[in-house]
Motif scaffolding. Structure first.
Motif, PDB file in Angstrom:
ATOM      1  N   ASN A  79     -47.957  74.288 -55.140  1.00 48.55           N
ATOM      2  CA  ASN A  79     -48.683  75.472 -55.583  1.00 48.55           C
ATOM      3  C   ASN A  79     -47.760  76.689 -55.460  1.00 48.55           C
ATOM      4  O   ASN A  79     -46.638  76.590 -54.936  1.00 48.55           O
ATOM      5  N   ASP A  80     -48.210  77.815 -55.944  1.00 48.24           N
ATOM      6  CA  ASP A  80     -47.340  78.993 -55.988  1.00 48.24           C
ATOM      7  C   ASP A  80     -46.843  79.408 -54.606  1.00 48.24           C
ATOM      8  O   ASP A  80     -45.664  79.751 -54.429  1.00 48.24           O
ATOM      9  N   ALA A  81     -47.729  79.363 -53.618  1.00 45.98           N
ATOM     10  CA  ALA A  81     -47.350  79.800 -52.272  1.00 45.98           C
ATOM     11  C   ALA A  81     -46.298  78.865 -51.672  1.00 45.98           C
ATOM     12  O   ALA A  81     -45.292  79.324 -51.100  1.00 45.98           O
ATOM     13  N   ALA A  82     -46.515  77.552 -51.809  1.00 47.12           N
ATOM     14  CA  ALA A  82     -45.555  76.590 -51.260  1.00 47.12           C
ATOM     15  C   ALA A  82     -44.208  76.695 -51.963  1.00 47.12           C
ATOM     16  O   ALA A  82     -43.150  76.638 -51.319  1.00 47.12           O
ATOM     17  N   TRP A  83     -44.241  76.863 -53.269  1.00 52.03           N
ATOM     18  CA  TRP A  83     -42.994  76.995 -54.024  1.00 52.03           C
ATOM     19  C   TRP A  83     -42.222  78.232 -53.573  1.00 52.03           C
ATOM     20  O   TRP A  83     -40.988  78.175 -53.398  1.00 52.03           O
ATOM     21  N   ALA A  84     -42.915  79.320 -53.366  1.00 53.03           N
ATOM     22  CA  ALA A  84     -42.250  80.549 -52.934  1.00 53.03           C
ATOM     23  C   ALA A  84     -41.607  80.371 -51.557  1.00 53.03           C
ATOM     24  O   ALA A  84     -40.466  80.805 -51.331  1.00 53.03           O
ATOM     25  N   VAL A  85     -42.317  79.719 -50.639  1.00 55.61           N
ATOM     26  CA  VAL A  85     -41.772  79.501 -49.290  1.00 55.61           C
ATOM     27  C   VAL A  85     -40.512  78.641 -49.358  1.00 55.61           C
ATOM     28  O   VAL A  85     -39.498  78.937 -48.706  1.00 55.61           O
ATOM     29  N   LEU A  86     -40.559  77.589 -50.137  1.00 59.44           N
ATOM     30  CA  LEU A  86     -39.409  76.702 -50.245  1.00 59.44           C
ATOM     31  C   LEU A  86     -38.218  77.412 -50.871  1.00 59.44           C
ATOM     32  O   LEU A  86     -37.088  77.329 -50.367  1.00 59.44           O
ATOM     33  N   ARG A  87     -38.450  78.116 -51.969  1.00 56.38           N
ATOM     34  CA  ARG A  87     -37.360  78.777 -52.689  1.00 56.38           C
ATOM     35  C   ARG A  87     -36.744  79.911 -51.877  1.00 56.38           C
ATOM     36  O   ARG A  87     -35.559  80.200 -52.025  1.00 56.38           O
ATOM     37  N   GLN A  88     -37.547  80.553 -51.029  1.00 59.36           N
ATOM     38  CA  GLN A  88     -37.044  81.693 -50.264  1.00 59.36           C
ATOM     39  C   GLN A  88     -36.359  81.293 -48.960  1.00 59.36           C
ATOM     40  O   GLN A  88     -35.807  82.131 -48.257  1.00 59.36           O
ATOM     41  N   THR A  89     -36.388  80.005 -48.633  1.00 58.31           N
ATOM     42  CA  THR A  89     -35.680  79.538 -47.448  1.00 58.31           C
ATOM     43  C   THR A  89     -34.177  79.684 -47.677  1.00 58.31           C
ATOM     44  O   THR A  89     -33.667  79.377 -48.764  1.00 58.31           O
ATOM     45  N   ASP A  90     -33.460  80.153 -46.678  1.00 61.81           N
ATOM     46  CA  ASP A  90     -32.016  80.401 -46.825  1.00 61.81           C
ATOM     47  C   ASP A  90     -31.283  79.150 -47.298  1.00 61.81           C
ATOM     48  O   ASP A  90     -31.434  78.070 -46.722  1.00 61.81           O
ATOM     49  N   GLY A  91     -30.501  79.325 -48.355  1.00 69.53           N
ATOM     50  CA  GLY A  91     -29.679  78.235 -48.882  1.00 69.53           C
ATOM     51  C   GLY A  91     -30.437  77.173 -49.647  1.00 69.53           C
ATOM     52  O   GLY A  91     -29.872  76.118 -49.958  1.00 69.53           O
ATOM     53  N   ALA A  92     -31.708  77.427 -49.982  1.00 72.98           N
ATOM     54  CA  ALA A  92     -32.539  76.396 -50.611  1.00 72.98           C
ATOM     55  C   ALA A  92     -32.058  76.059 -52.021  1.00 72.98           C
ATOM     56  O   ALA A  92     -31.853  76.936 -52.859  1.00 72.98           O
ATOM     57  N   TRP A 122     -34.563  68.548 -51.653  1.00 68.66           N
ATOM     58  CA  TRP A 122     -34.332  69.924 -51.233  1.00 68.66           C
ATOM     59  C   TRP A 122     -33.259  69.950 -50.147  1.00 68.66           C
ATOM     60  O   TRP A 122     -33.308  69.153 -49.202  1.00 68.66           O
ATOM     61  N   THR A 123     -32.323  70.857 -50.269  1.00 66.93           N
ATOM     62  CA  THR A 123     -31.363  71.126 -49.204  1.00 66.93           C
ATOM     63  C   THR A 123     -31.406  72.612 -48.893  1.00 66.93           C
ATOM     64  O   THR A 123     -31.631  73.441 -49.784  1.00 66.93           O
ATOM     65  N   SER A 124     -31.234  72.949 -47.624  1.00 61.92           N
ATOM     66  CA  SER A 124     -31.240  74.350 -47.217  1.00 61.92           C
ATOM     67  C   SER A 124     -30.535  74.467 -45.870  1.00 61.92           C
ATOM     68  O   SER A 124     -30.147  73.457 -45.263  1.00 61.92           O
ATOM     69  N   ASP A 125     -30.405  75.691 -45.397  1.00 58.34           N
ATOM     70  CA  ASP A 125     -29.830  75.894 -44.072  1.00 58.34           C
ATOM     71  C   ASP A 125     -30.727  75.321 -42.980  1.00 58.34           C
ATOM     72  O   ASP A 125     -30.259  75.027 -41.877  1.00 58.34           O
ATOM     73  N   ALA A 126     -32.006  75.144 -43.302  1.00 59.55           N
ATOM     74  CA  ALA A 126     -32.958  74.633 -42.311  1.00 59.55           C
ATOM     75  C   ALA A 126     -32.916  73.113 -42.193  1.00 59.55           C
ATOM     76  O   ALA A 126     -33.274  72.552 -41.153  1.00 59.55           O
ATOM     77  N   GLY A 127     -32.505  72.413 -43.252  1.00 55.96           N
ATOM     78  CA  GLY A 127     -32.496  70.961 -43.234  1.00 55.96           C
ATOM     79  C   GLY A 127     -32.666  70.399 -44.631  1.00 55.96           C
ATOM     80  O   GLY A 127     -32.370  71.081 -45.622  1.00 55.96           O
ATOM     81  N   GLU A 128     -33.148  69.166 -44.719  1.00 55.45           N
ATOM     82  CA  GLU A 128     -33.306  68.494 -46.004  1.00 55.45           C
ATOM     83  C   GLU A 128     -34.693  67.869 -46.126  1.00 55.45           C
ATOM     84  O   GLU A 128     -35.278  67.430 -45.137  1.00 55.45           O
ATOM     85  N   GLN A 187     -38.552  64.331 -44.221  1.00 56.06           N
ATOM     86  CA  GLN A 187     -38.199  65.695 -43.832  1.00 56.06           C
ATOM     87  C   GLN A 187     -37.244  65.635 -42.631  1.00 56.06           C
ATOM     88  O   GLN A 187     -37.626  65.213 -41.553  1.00 56.06           O
ATOM     89  N   GLN A 188     -36.025  66.043 -42.855  1.00 59.21           N
ATOM     90  CA  GLN A 188     -35.022  66.041 -41.803  1.00 59.21           C
ATOM     91  C   GLN A 188     -34.777  67.476 -41.335  1.00 59.21           C
ATOM     92  O   GLN A 188     -34.151  68.271 -42.038  1.00 59.21           O
ATOM     93  N   ALA A 189     -35.340  67.800 -40.185  1.00 59.74           N
ATOM     94  CA  ALA A 189     -35.167  69.104 -39.521  1.00 59.74           C
ATOM     95  C   ALA A 189     -35.926  70.246 -40.198  1.00 59.74           C
ATOM     96  O   ALA A 189     -36.195  71.263 -39.566  1.00 59.74           O
ATOM     97  N   TRP A 190     -36.274  70.105 -41.433  1.00 57.86           N
ATOM     98  CA  TRP A 190     -36.975  71.167 -42.178  1.00 57.86           C
ATOM     99  C   TRP A 190     -38.413  70.710 -42.390  1.00 57.86           C
ATOM    100  O   TRP A 190     -38.669  69.719 -43.079  1.00 57.86           O
ATOM    101  N   HIS A 191     -39.362  71.429 -41.809  1.00 55.99           N
ATOM    102  CA  HIS A 191     -40.762  71.010 -41.835  1.00 55.99           C
ATOM    103  C   HIS A 191     -41.680  72.153 -42.262  1.00 55.99           C
ATOM    104  O   HIS A 191     -42.385  72.749 -41.442  1.00 55.99           O
ATOM    105  N   PRO A 192     -41.706  72.473 -43.555  1.00 56.02           N
ATOM    106  CA  PRO A 192     -42.634  73.510 -44.026  1.00 56.02           C
ATOM    107  C   PRO A 192     -44.078  73.130 -43.714  1.00 56.02           C
ATOM    108  O   PRO A 192     -44.441  71.953 -43.736  1.00 56.02           O
ATOM    109  N   SER A 193     -44.891  74.128 -43.425  1.00 51.85           N
ATOM    110  CA  SER A 193     -46.286  73.886 -43.049  1.00 51.85           C
ATOM    111  C   SER A 193     -47.027  73.123 -44.145  1.00 51.85           C
ATOM    112  O   SER A 193     -46.988  73.496 -45.312  1.00 51.85           O
ATOM    113  N   ARG A 194     -47.701  72.026 -43.759  1.00 54.51           N
ATOM    114  CA  ARG A 194     -48.536  71.206 -44.640  1.00 54.51           C
ATOM    115  C   ARG A 194     -47.790  70.759 -45.904  1.00 54.51           C
ATOM    116  O   ARG A 194     -48.369  70.612 -46.974  1.00 54.51           O
ATOM    117  N   TYR A 195     -46.528  70.476 -45.752  1.00 52.75           N
ATOM    118  CA  TYR A 195     -45.741  70.068 -46.924  1.00 52.75           C
ATOM    119  C   TYR A 195     -46.292  68.771 -47.527  1.00 52.75           C
ATOM    120  O   TYR A 195     -46.564  68.704 -48.734  1.00 52.75           O
TER     121      TYR A 195
END
Length: 208
Positions: A79-92, A122-128, A187-195
């Motif tokens: 959904n829009d909110a989840a997409w925004a959170v993922l895209r705004q994560t550093d290095g996503a 997904w890859t980011s500074d937070a994980g994969e 989810q390796q190290a990166w755990h967005p809420s209710r992903y």
């Protein structure tokens, strides 16, 4: 005058023989085209009555109906909110493919043979994070529920499908199957809420 008539008759016979030879030659050359022409006419007939044209699925289309109704792009999974959170994560960065599911339960995945529709990595500074949507036999949920607990997963029924989860340190895995569909996430190290719950809502949208 008689000799002239004779000459005309001989010439007419000659022309007739040559014409007949030409017609026979053309018929011989055309024989290989008869099957193709027949097939073309048959295709026109099927299209005109709608049995194999745009108004109705071709024989192979029905077997792909489950895949066609599944999310076709990574954006469709969020959904829009989840997409925004993922895209705004550093290095996503997100990459779409048809790669096989990422899972520690490799033998179970190999046994079920999910036909991958979409894998989003997904890859980011937070994980994969790797999420795979696929089609499977309708009994895949029961097989997963019987097999995955031995791999450290906890399984339960969830709204008509089987949902299995496993946590090992920073690694969180989930596998869901039901109604001929498969959804797995690693989810390796990166755990967005209710992903996992969010992508499941996209794969099995609520009716009504």
């Amino acid at each position: 005058m008689a000799r002239v008539g004779g000459r005309n008759a001989a010439f007419a016979w000659f022309v007739g023989i040559v014409s007949a030879a030409i017609i026979v030659t053309l018929l011989v050359l055309a024989i290989p085209m008869f099957p193709a022409a027949s097939q073309w006419l048959a295709q026109i007939g099927r299209t005109s009555d709608g049995s194999d044209g745009a108004g109705a699925p071709s024989p192979g289309a029905s077997s792909a109906s489950d895949a066609a109704s599944s999310p076709q792009g990574c954006r469709d999974l969020y959904n829009d909110a989840a997409w925004a959170v993922l895209r705004q994560t550093d290095g996503a960065v997100v990459t779409a493919s048809t790669d096989p599911p990422v899972s520690t339960a490799k033998d179970v995945v190999a046994a079920l043979q999910p036909a991958v529709v979409l894998t989003c990595r997904w890859t980011s500074d937070a994980g994969e994070i790797s999420t795979t949507v696929a089609t499977v036999p309708t009994d895949a949920g029961a097989i997963a529920a019987a097999s995955l607990p031995a791999k450290g997963f906890t399984c339960a029924d969830d709204d008509g499908r089987v949902r299995c989860e496993r946590t090992d340190g920073d690694l969180v895995e989930s596998i869901e199957a039901g109604g001929g569909r498969w959804l797995s996430t690693s989810q390796q190290a990166w755990h967005p809420s209710r992903y996992a719950e969010g992508v499941a809502d996209a794969v099995w949208p609520a009716e009504g």
